[in-house]
Design an enzyme around this catalytic site. Structure first.
Site, PDB file in Angstrom:
ATOM      1  N   ARG A  18       5.299 -16.857  -4.509  1.00 18.86           N
ATOM      2  CA  ARG A  18       5.873 -16.931  -3.157  1.00 18.86           C
ATOM      3  C   ARG A  18       6.522 -15.614  -2.757  1.00 18.86           C
ATOM      4  O   ARG A  18       6.367 -15.158  -1.623  1.00 18.86           O
ATOM      5  CB  ARG A  18       6.870 -18.076  -3.043  1.00 18.86           C
ATOM      6  CG  ARG A  18       6.216 -19.446  -3.098  1.00 18.86           C
ATOM      7  CD  ARG A  18       7.230 -20.551  -3.018  1.00 18.86           C
ATOM      8  NE  ARG A  18       8.163 -20.433  -4.135  1.00 18.86           N
ATOM      9  CZ  ARG A  18       9.377 -20.932  -4.164  1.00 18.86           C
ATOM     10  NH1 ARG A  18       9.861 -21.589  -3.121  1.00 18.86           N
ATOM     11  NH2 ARG A  18      10.140 -20.798  -5.215  1.00 18.86           N
ATOM     12  N   ASN A  36       5.788 -23.873  -2.157  1.00 22.30           N
ATOM     13  CA  ASN A  36       5.188 -24.630  -3.244  1.00 22.30           C
ATOM     14  C   ASN A  36       4.931 -26.047  -2.773  1.00 22.30           C
ATOM     15  O   ASN A  36       5.756 -26.624  -2.051  1.00 22.30           O
ATOM     16  CB  ASN A  36       6.122 -24.683  -4.452  1.00 22.30           C
ATOM     17  CG  ASN A  36       6.215 -23.368  -5.192  1.00 22.30           C
ATOM     18  OD1 ASN A  36       5.360 -22.514  -5.070  1.00 22.30           O
ATOM     19  ND2 ASN A  36       7.265 -23.216  -5.969  1.00 22.30           N
TER      20      ASN A  36
END
Length: 90
Positions: A18, A36
């Site tokens: 990320r 996520n």
């Protein structure tokens, strides 16, 4: 301006994926978000010029060190779905 959504599958959680996406999307001047998902995948939604989105897609396929992207599913995002102008991590 185009909008795209990707789902990255493989070893993509717990490896800085990320943060990698956020940093690269910011560098490319894209809006959107990365997060996520419960099934172990990572979702990326972004908007910007086609060339920048294509570059982001290539980076997503590679991923950061320690990741292993086994598949990257892509689709266009409908215009009615609101995508943030800046890029963030959810």
């Amino acid at each position: 301006m185009s909008r795209r959504r990707w789902i990255a599958r493989g070893r993509v959680q717990g490896v800085g994926f990320r943060w990698f996406v956020w940093r690269e999307a910011e560098r490319l001047g894209l809006g959107g978000f990365v997060r996520n998902l419960r099934d172990g995948t990572v979702e990326v939604v972004s908007q910007g010029p086609d060339a920048a989105l294509d570059e982001l897609a290539a980076l997503l396929r590679r991923g950061p060190p320690g990741s292993q992207v086994e598949a990257l599913d892509s689709r266009d995002v409908p215009a009615e779905l609101e995508v943030p102008n800046s890029f963030g991590i959810k």
